[in-house]
Design a protein around this motif. Structure first.
Motif, PDB file in Angstrom:
ATOM      1  N   ASN A   1       0.822  -1.376  -0.022  1.00 59.81           N
ATOM      2  CA  ASN A   1      -0.139   0.005  -0.077  1.00 59.81           C
ATOM      3  C   ASN A   1       0.814   1.255  -0.010  1.00 59.81           C
ATOM      4  OD1 ASN A   1      -2.347  -1.778   0.189  1.00 59.81           O
ATOM      5  ND2 ASN A   1      -2.349  -1.376   2.295  1.00 59.81           N
ATOM      6  N   ILE A   2       2.014   1.067   0.685  1.00 59.67           N
ATOM      7  CA  ILE A   2       2.996   2.593   0.836  1.00 59.67           C
ATOM      8  C   ILE A   2       3.359   2.520  -0.628  1.00 59.67           C
ATOM      9  CG2 ILE A   2       5.085   3.163   1.596  1.00 59.67           C
ATOM     10  CD1 ILE A   2       4.295   1.691   4.226  1.00 59.67           C
ATOM     11  N   ALA A   3       3.844   1.353  -1.313  1.00 54.91           N
ATOM     12  CA  ALA A   3       4.321   1.725  -2.483  1.00 54.91           C
ATOM     13  C   ALA A   3       3.312   2.208  -3.675  1.00 54.91           C
ATOM     14  CB  ALA A   3       4.866   0.462  -3.205  1.00 54.91           C
ATOM     15  N   SER A   4       1.993   1.730  -3.405  1.00 57.96           N
ATOM     16  CA  SER A   4       1.073   2.261  -4.331  1.00 57.96           C
ATOM     17  C   SER A   4       0.723   3.683  -4.029  1.00 57.96           C
ATOM     18  CB  SER A   4       0.009   1.257  -4.222  1.00 57.96           C
ATOM     19  OG  SER A   4      -0.835   1.829  -2.932  1.00 57.96           O
ATOM     20  N   ARG A   5       0.905   4.097  -3.040  1.00 53.64           N
ATOM     21  CA  ARG A   5       0.529   5.808  -2.710  1.00 53.64           C
ATOM     22  C   ARG A   5       1.578   6.427  -3.018  1.00 53.64           C
ATOM     23  NH1 ARG A   5      -1.304   3.594   2.338  1.00 53.64           N
ATOM     24  NH2 ARG A   5       0.374   4.522   3.508  1.00 53.64           N
ATOM     25  N   SER A   6       2.846   6.083  -3.032  1.00 50.66           N
ATOM     26  CA  SER A   6       4.161   6.904  -3.248  1.00 50.66           C
ATOM     27  C   SER A   6       4.541   6.622  -4.677  1.00 50.66           C
ATOM     28  CB  SER A   6       5.217   6.423  -2.194  1.00 50.66           C
ATOM     29  OG  SER A   6       5.547   5.185  -2.567  1.00 50.66           O
ATOM     30  N   GLY A   7       4.150   5.503  -5.191  1.00 50.16           N
ATOM     31  CA  GLY A   7       4.630   5.405  -6.658  1.00 50.16           C
ATOM     32  C   GLY A   7       5.884   4.774  -6.545  1.00 50.16           C
ATOM     33  N   LYS A   8       6.411   4.547  -5.546  1.00 49.85           N
ATOM     34  CA  LYS A   8       7.915   3.945  -5.580  1.00 49.85           C
ATOM     35  C   LYS A   8       8.058   2.439  -4.893  1.00 49.85           C
ATOM     36  CE  LYS A   8       9.948   8.383  -5.100  1.00 49.85           C
ATOM     37  NZ  LYS A   8      11.039   9.410  -4.372  1.00 49.85           N
ATOM     38  N   LEU A   9       8.834   1.875  -5.459  1.00 47.91           N
ATOM     39  CA  LEU A   9       8.816   0.518  -4.789  1.00 47.91           C
ATOM     40  C   LEU A   9      10.007   0.757  -3.832  1.00 47.91           C
ATOM     41  CD1 LEU A   9       9.085  -1.797  -8.040  1.00 47.91           C
ATOM     42  CD2 LEU A   9       7.217  -1.442  -6.572  1.00 47.91           C
ATOM     43  N   THR A  10       9.969   0.198  -2.577  1.00 53.33           N
ATOM     44  CA  THR A  10      10.621   0.169  -1.609  1.00 53.33           C
ATOM     45  C   THR A  10      10.505  -1.090  -0.621  1.00 53.33           C
ATOM     46  OG1 THR A  10      10.854   1.168   0.835  1.00 53.33           O
ATOM     47  CG2 THR A  10       8.931   1.082  -0.029  1.00 53.33           C
ATOM     48  N   ARG A  11      11.746  -1.428   0.076  1.00 56.86           N
ATOM     49  CA  ARG A  11      11.936  -2.639   0.751  1.00 56.86           C
ATOM     50  C   ARG A  11      11.468  -2.520   2.225  1.00 56.86           C
ATOM     51  NH1 ARG A  11      14.255  -6.929  -1.693  1.00 56.86           N
ATOM     52  NH2 ARG A  11      15.056  -7.860   0.447  1.00 56.86           N
ATOM     53  N   LYS A  12      11.223  -1.159   2.510  1.00 57.72           N
ATOM     54  CA  LYS A  12      10.881  -0.774   4.060  1.00 57.72           C
ATOM     55  C   LYS A  12       9.616  -1.717   4.336  1.00 57.72           C
ATOM     56  CE  LYS A  12      10.125   3.153   7.011  1.00 57.72           C
ATOM     57  NZ  LYS A  12      10.209   4.565   7.048  1.00 57.72           N
ATOM     58  N   PHE A  13       9.785  -2.254   5.396  1.00 59.36           N
ATOM     59  CA  PHE A  13       8.861  -3.018   6.262  1.00 59.36           C
ATOM     60  C   PHE A  13       8.760  -4.409   5.848  1.00 59.36           C
ATOM     61  CE2 PHE A  13       7.066   1.336   6.630  1.00 59.36           C
ATOM     62  CZ  PHE A  13       7.362   1.549   7.894  1.00 59.36           C
ATOM     63  N   ILE A  14       9.663  -4.838   5.019  1.00 57.39           N
ATOM     64  CA  ILE A  14       9.606  -5.881   4.331  1.00 57.39           C
ATOM     65  C   ILE A  14      10.343  -7.136   5.238  1.00 57.39           C
ATOM     66  CG2 ILE A  14      10.387  -7.799   2.375  1.00 57.39           C
ATOM     67  CD1 ILE A  14       9.170  -5.818   0.463  1.00 57.39           C
ATOM     68  N   GLN A  15      10.081  -8.298   5.418  1.00 51.01           N
ATOM     69  CA  GLN A  15      10.830  -9.226   6.169  1.00 51.01           C
ATOM     70  C   GLN A  15      11.461 -10.133   5.480  1.00 51.01           C
ATOM     71  OE1 GLN A  15       8.679 -10.992   9.481  1.00 51.01           O
ATOM     72  NE2 GLN A  15      10.581 -11.292  10.638  1.00 51.01           N
ATOM     73  N   VAL A  16      12.672 -10.153   5.108  1.00 48.99           N
ATOM     74  CA  VAL A  16      13.168 -11.188   3.944  1.00 48.99           C
ATOM     75  C   VAL A  16      13.494 -12.471   4.625  1.00 48.99           C
ATOM     76  CG1 VAL A  16      14.551  -9.373   3.249  1.00 48.99           C
ATOM     77  CG2 VAL A  16      15.456 -10.584   5.080  1.00 48.99           C
ATOM     78  N   THR A  17      13.472 -13.440   3.859  1.00 52.63           N
ATOM     79  CA  THR A  17      13.566 -14.802   4.201  1.00 52.63           C
ATOM     80  C   THR A  17      15.047 -15.330   3.566  1.00 52.63           C
ATOM     81  OG1 THR A  17      11.238 -15.150   4.095  1.00 52.63           O
ATOM     82  CG2 THR A  17      12.615 -17.109   4.097  1.00 52.63           C
ATOM     83  N   CYS A  18      15.653 -15.943   4.540  1.00 47.90           N
ATOM     84  CA  CYS A  18      16.823 -16.570   3.849  1.00 47.90           C
ATOM     85  C   CYS A  18      16.778 -17.726   2.982  1.00 47.90           C
ATOM     86  CB  CYS A  18      17.911 -16.841   5.140  1.00 47.90           C
ATOM     87  SG  CYS A  18      19.452 -17.746   4.744  1.00 47.90           S
ATOM     88  N   SER A  19      17.382 -17.601   1.917  1.00 52.14           N
ATOM     89  CA  SER A  19      17.364 -18.661   0.910  1.00 52.14           C
ATOM     90  C   SER A  19      18.023 -20.291   1.140  1.00 52.14           C
ATOM     91  CB  SER A  19      18.003 -18.114  -0.496  1.00 52.14           C
ATOM     92  OG  SER A  19      19.402 -18.106  -0.404  1.00 52.14           O
ATOM     93  N   LYS A  20      19.022 -20.010   2.231  1.00 54.12           N
ATOM     94  CA  LYS A  20      19.691 -21.349   2.903  1.00 54.12           C
ATOM     95  C   LYS A  20      19.002 -21.833   3.938  1.00 54.12           C
ATOM     96  CE  LYS A  20      24.269 -19.493   1.856  1.00 54.12           C
ATOM     97  NZ  LYS A  20      25.834 -19.228   2.413  1.00 54.12           N
ATOM     98  N   CYS A  21      18.635 -21.209   4.936  1.00 57.36           N
ATOM     99  CA  CYS A  21      17.963 -21.912   6.086  1.00 57.36           C
ATOM    100  C   CYS A  21      16.656 -21.611   6.233  1.00 57.36           C
ATOM    101  CB  CYS A  21      18.797 -21.430   7.418  1.00 57.36           C
ATOM    102  SG  CYS A  21      18.369 -19.820   7.634  1.00 57.36           S
TER     103      CYS A  21
END
Length: 473
Positions: A437-457
């Motif tokens: 929703n933040i990306a849609s309102r600002s028009g920018k793609l951001t990684r803020k507030f995203i919780q990444v997942t490790c590809s190994k474990c």
């Protein structure tokens, strides 16, 4: 060369596959890339060598298109005995387009700039008018070193000479508030009306106010005719331009047609623009031949809509020459009778008064014959390079100083925040706080507030680079 001439934008990989299929021989991708570059140079011309024959091109252009204005400006040269001058700017206003613009009867111009590509990058400045059918009517263009107050002022002075404009001229301009343009207009034409593109105003507002509610309020304020302020609201527009246009889309449309020509050498780029103008006149004439009636198609649609609205109004006559109709007054702004005027005319006709045909109350700008008169003047083709006249000027023109631009050259224009969000279809409620929703309102793609997942474990909170075996592997 035949393939490059028919399709200059063919990808190198596709060209490699085609060549290997035709000749049954393997070609490396690097060899195909070099071959494509050589073929493009032969087809489109050499970037440096085209400056040598620039004066010849100007002579040919002015001989085939009478009353064409071309102005050259060079960098200052301290050595007065030098036999060469370095190219700085060039202005072109084709004679046919100049005459046609005057026949449009609209003192209205939009300005915009677009980047050039290639080894000698600069800016293409454009001035675009509006014809009687509310279509674009390109007037003039220039290639300058950069977009600043000095270059815009020079461009405006050239246009002023062609259109006989003075400091007290009551002209109307619209722009995206480019760098230096606002200052240049205020200095050269203090009496002119300068409108700002509403879409760009909204883009600036989105940095602070991102919901659609603010956008709707802004648009409602701009489209109303009863409140201030100037530059962006119809309430403060004059009737000089016979137009209530709020957006500078006319320049955006014109610049979008020049994308393929912006990375060509100088003369090839100028020819690309001239050929587009020539083809556009032919396309408009084809549409005009299908039109009937006293008004242009766009004016006819507006009038029909106003007639339908007028039938729902109640008019009260005061017994003399005044009528009471509730609502805003827009006749002087657009040059077309609004629904209130049409309601009054209907009432007068019902009472036996002679009111005449409805189209006679429309400004001449909207007449079909005015639209056709603007396209009587043509852009003439030029002869081949071998038949160009040879300039007798001994001063040689050299290209600007070569400048490598940072990053990979971009073909497409930069999209606004709103266009990005619309393209992705992110229509969400304003109260949501998720990352999408933040990306849609600002028009920018951001990684803020995203919780990444490790590809190994496969554990959230870190990535593979910082993984320390939390998953037991």
């Amino acid at each position: 060369m035949d393939q490059i001439e028919s399709n200059p934008t063919i990808p190198v990989r596709a060209l490699q596959e085609q060549l290997q299929k035709d000749y049954q021989v393997g070609f490396s991708i690097h060899k195909v890339f070099r071959a494509k570059s050589t073929a493009k140079k032969l087809v489109q011309g050499d970037y440096k060598k085209q400056y040598d024959v620039l004066r010849d091109y100007i002579l040919e252009l002015q001989s085939t298109n009478p009353e064409t204005t071309v102005k050259l400006e060079f960098d200052s040269e301290p050595n007065l005995s030098a036999t060469s001058r370095r190219f700085k700017r060039m202005y072109v206003c084709l004679g046919g387009m100049k005459k046609g613009f005057r026949a449009c009867l609209r003192d209205f111009l939009g300005f915009d700039g677009a980047f050039m590509k290639g080894p000698f990058p600069g800016q293409i400045l454009t001035a675009v008018g509006v014809d009687s059918n509310n279509g674009i009517y390109p007037l003039a263009y220039a290639i300058v070193e950069t977009e600043n107050t000095d270059s815009w002022k020079w461009f405006l002075e050239c246009i002023a000479d062609d259109l006989d404009l003075h400091a007290n001229s009551n002209f109307t301009f619209i722009s995206d508030r480019q760098k230096g343009l606002q200052t240049a207009i205020s200095q050269l034409f203090p009496c002119a009306e300068h409108r700002f593109c509403l879409r760009h105003i909204h883009d600036n507002m989105r940095k602070t106010w991102r919901t659609n509610e603010y956008k709707e309020h802004l648009w409602n304020c701009a489209t109303t005719t009863t409140i201030p302020p100037q530059h962006w609201a119809r309430s403060h527009f004059t009737g000089r331009a016979v137009s209530d246009m709020l957006l500078n889309n006319l320049c955006e449309v014109f610049n979008s047609k020049l994308i393929e020509g912006r990375d060509k050498p100088l003369i090839s780029c100028l020819e690309y623009i001239r050929e587009y103008m020539m083809k556009r006149i032919c396309n408009v004439i084809k549409v005009q031949k299908k039109c009937v009636g006293p008004l242009t198609p766009s004016a006819t649609k507006i009038m029909e809509k106003n007639v339908n609205w007028a039938s729902q109004y109640t008019v009260r006559w005061n017994g003399s020459d005044k009528y009471q109709v509730q609502g805003p007054w827009k006749w002087e702004l657009t040059g077309l009778p609004c629904k209130h005027v049409i309601a009054v005319l209907n009432d007068k006709a019902d009472n036996g008064e002679e009111v005449g045909e409805l189209h006679t109350y429309a400004h001449r700008v909207h007449w079909l014959e005015t639209w056709k008169a603007a396209y009587v003047y043509k852009v003439e083709p030029i002869k081949g390079r071998a038949m160009w006249p040879i300039s007798e000027c001994p001063i040689k023109i050299t290209p600007p100083i070569h400048k490598n631009q940072p990053g990979r050259p971009k073909k497409k224009r930069r999209h606004s925040a709103e266009e990005k969000s619309q393209k992705k279809g992110d229509n969400v409620a304003s109260g949501s706080g998720s990352q999408s929703n933040i990306a849609s309102r600002s028009g920018k793609l951001t990684r803020k507030f995203i919780q990444v997942t490790c590809s190994k474990c496969k554990i959230k909170g870190h990535n593979a680079r910082t993984c320390k075996g939390q998953g037991g592997k």
